[in-house]
Motif scaffolding. Structure first.
Motif, short mmCIF file in Angstrom:
data_model
loop_
_atom_site.label_atom_id
_atom_site.label_comp_id
_atom_site.label_asym_id
_atom_site.label_seq_id
_atom_site.Cartn_x
_atom_site.Cartn_y
_atom_site.Cartn_z
N GLU A 1 14.75 22.73 -14.43
CA GLU A 1 15.68 23.54 -14.93
C GLU A 1 15.16 24.65 -15.65
O GLU A 1 13.76 24.70 -15.76
CB GLU A 1 16.52 22.56 -16.27
CG GLU A 1 17.27 21.41 -15.83
CD GLU A 1 18.17 21.19 -16.78
OE1 GLU A 1 19.14 21.68 -16.96
OE2 GLU A 1 18.01 20.28 -17.50
N GLY B 1 15.14 23.72 -26.28
CA GLY B 1 15.98 22.67 -26.18
C GLY B 1 16.31 22.25 -24.77
O GLY B 1 17.19 21.33 -24.49
N ARG B 2 15.72 23.11 -23.80
CA ARG B 2 15.99 22.78 -22.38
C ARG B 2 14.68 22.70 -21.67
O ARG B 2 13.93 23.78 -21.75
CB ARG B 2 16.95 23.64 -21.75
CG ARG B 2 17.26 23.25 -20.19
CD ARG B 2 18.30 24.38 -19.39
NE ARG B 2 19.58 24.02 -20.27
CZ ARG B 2 20.38 23.09 -20.13
NH1 ARG B 2 20.24 22.24 -19.58
NH2 ARG B 2 21.55 23.01 -20.86
N ILE C 1 23.86 16.97 -27.75
CA ILE C 1 22.48 16.08 -27.81
C ILE C 1 22.57 14.75 -27.00
O ILE C 1 21.65 13.90 -26.92
CB ILE C 1 22.11 15.77 -29.16
CG1 ILE C 1 23.39 15.40 -29.90
CG2 ILE C 1 21.58 17.11 -29.76
CD1 ILE C 1 22.82 15.17 -31.57
N GLY C 2 23.66 14.32 -26.56
CA GLY C 2 23.81 13.17 -25.89
C GLY C 2 24.97 12.90 -25.24
O GLY C 2 26.20 13.67 -25.58
N ALA D 1 22.87 8.45 -23.12
CA ALA D 1 21.36 9.00 -23.27
C ALA D 1 21.51 10.23 -24.36
O ALA D 1 22.50 10.86 -24.37
CB ALA D 1 20.72 9.52 -21.95
P1 AMP Z 1 22.42 13.96 -19.41
O1 AMP Z 1 21.55 12.82 -18.78
O2 AMP Z 1 22.42 15.20 -18.40
O3 AMP Z 1 23.80 13.47 -19.67
O4 AMP Z 1 21.76 14.48 -20.76
C1 AMP Z 1 21.72 13.78 -21.79
C2 AMP Z 1 20.99 14.42 -23.06
O5 AMP Z 1 19.70 14.51 -22.62
C3 AMP Z 1 21.63 15.86 -23.23
O6 AMP Z 1 22.81 15.77 -24.05
C4 AMP Z 1 20.50 16.41 -23.92
O7 AMP Z 1 20.17 16.09 -24.94
C5 AMP Z 1 19.41 15.95 -22.93
N1 AMP Z 1 18.78 16.70 -21.87
C6 AMP Z 1 19.35 16.94 -20.81
N2 AMP Z 1 18.67 17.75 -19.88
C7 AMP Z 1 17.51 18.25 -20.74
C8 AMP Z 1 16.68 19.11 -20.79
N3 AMP Z 1 16.38 19.74 -19.41
N4 AMP Z 1 15.84 19.39 -21.82
C9 AMP Z 1 15.84 18.73 -22.85
N5 AMP Z 1 16.91 17.83 -23.10
C10 AMP Z 1 17.58 17.53 -22.03
#
Ligand code: AMP
Length: 425
Positions: free
Chosen positions: A118, A123-124, A283-284, A307
């Motif tokens: 990404e 935070g990403r 955050i999740g 998650a």
């Molecule tokens: P997801 O699996 O896309 O539903 O993501 C669940 C949670 O994982 C999100 O709400 C973020 O807190 C965290 N997350 C997803 N992608 C990233 C990323 N590239 N970097 C950091 N945290 C992430």
């Protein structure tokens, strides 16, 4: 010429001791305790899987599979992918290890690294950590509420405030068939103005269009029909039960009919947890995925999970100035006043460690004065000094580093003197 130093890959983080890794450990310990209270057991799956696992489960029209996976051929030419999420691997492990033969639900949790290519920013990241739970094998709104309750309890126990829980229902395959047609007739007149990804999604998975990040697509879809308003009666009842359960658990939520989660396998409940305030972020999230086991060739196994992104949890805690207790220092530093005392120091150090104290010594031939300075840096509570005289008389000098008080004691009295500290840790 000096060699160029090697830097970490973009989007990855070093988690260092001295305040940072200790925060992670605290968060992980909190998670493990709460997961155990809810009777979830830990599962650890491989960091890499066959690429097909994600293509089939997460879905080829998703950003994750389409653009973000770390995929490579191994030396025997197999296509391997670093896991971008935890649900598909857990479901694979459930089927492969016949966990379905256990009493249902099978309640599992994991903490581990995920990988997504990404655009890295605060935070990403490209490598990040998730805590996730998966409750496999029952179709029950109680289960969905429990899963949401775990996420909320973890975040609240850690001290996070300003949480918003957004919930929606994505219906079941039955209500989706009709809804997809409605959605397509809404989108079709403007299809040419949507992004190329959405054009492709139009036939393969039109629901996904509602989750597009492209501003133009968002604007075009702003008045699109919402699946929440087209649920079959069973799905409507299920959603009502979920809301009732959340009310009973005193969990506040916002019904958000525009919430579509980015993965193909969700059915029924979808939810997202946002933190608001100066650090505003998802955050999740999670939801129900009743069809995933069958997508992998297994018997039906209705399931629900979520998650949480742990880097974002820590950033949110920091932004809200939540203090995380970080254990510091050691109990005992064993110093030598004489080179001949080293063997005795090694022995004593082994002894106090074995008794459960955090203990250390000098390994760099420091003078006694420098050892005392070093002990201070290590934040030692006591320094035990062994010198020639002490060796001869079976004595030790013990300095309390907090009060500065220094005593000569019989060697066999050491634990009595430092004893009080053991239970406090
Ligand atoms: P997801 O699996 O896309 O539903 O993501 C669940 C949670 O994982 C999100 O709400 C973020 O807190 C965290 N997350 C997803 N992608 C990233 C990323 N590239 N970097 C950091 N945290 C992430």
């Amino acid at each position: 010429m000096a060699k160029e130093t090697i830097k970490k890959p973009r989007g990855t983080n070093d988690i260092l001791p001295g305040g940072e890794v200790e925060k992670w450990q605290y968060v992980e310990n909190t998670i493990r305790k709460i997961a155990a209270n809810y009777a979830y057991r830990e599962i650890r799956t491989p960091i890499f899987e066959h690429t097909e696992l994600f293509e089939r489960g997460v879905g080829e029209t998703t950003d994750i599979v389409g653009k973000e996976m770390y995929t490579f051929k191994d030396r025997s030419g197999r296509s391997i992918t670093l896991r971008p999420e935890g649900t598909a691997p857990v479901m694979r492990a459930y089927l492969e290890n016949s966990l379905f033969s256990l009493s249902k639900p099978i309640k599992l949790y994991y903490i581990g690294q995920m990988f997504r290519y990404e655009r890295a920013q605060s935070g990403r990241y490209r490598q990040f950590n998730q805590f996730g739970v998966e409750a496999i094998g029952v179709h029950s709104a109680d289960m969905d509420a429990e899963v949401i309750a775990i996420a909320v309890e973890v975040l609240e126990k850690l001290g996070l405030k300003n949480l918003e829980i957004h919930i929606n229902s994505l219906g079941c395959p039955k209500c989706r068939v009709e809804f997809k047609e409605k959605l397509k007739s809404y989108i079709k007149p403007n299809l040419d103005d949507y992004c190329p990804d959405c054009k492709e999604r139009f036939d393969k998975n039109p629901l996904r269009i509602m989750d597009c990040k492209n501003d133009k697509c968002k604007e075009l879809s702003s008045d699109a029909p919402a699946i929440l308003e087209h649920l079959c009666s069973e799905c409507e009842d299920f959603f009502d039960q979920l809301k009732q359960n959340l009310d009973v658990l005193n969990i506040n939520y916002i019904v958000d009919k525009n919430l579509v989660r980015g993965l193909d396998y969700y059915t029924h409940t979808a939810f997202e947890i946002m933190v608001c305030g100066n650090f505003k972020s998802a955050i999740g999230g999670g939801g129900r995925y009743n069809g995933l086991a069958e997508m992998y060739g297994g018997e039906p196994a209705p399931s629900v999970g979520f998650a949480l992104g742990l880097e974002r949890v820590l950033l949110a805690l920091e932004s809200q100035n939540v203090e995380i207790p970080v254990p510091e220092g050691i109990d005992v530093f064993v110093a030598t006043a004489d080179l001949g005392a080293n063997v005795e120091a090694v022995k004593l150090l082994a002894y106090v460690r074995q008794k459960g104290y955090k203990a250390d010594k000098d390994y760099a031939n420091r003078s006694l004065k420098a050892q005392m300075k070093y002990a201070n840096k290590l934040k030692a509570r006591y320094v035990v000094i062994i010198g020639e005289d002490e060796l001869k008389n079976n004595k030790l000098i013990v300095k309390n580093m907090q009060t500065g008080e220094q005593l000569e004691i019989d060697k066999n009295k050491l634990l009595e003197v430092i004893g009080g500290k053991l239970n406090e840790r």
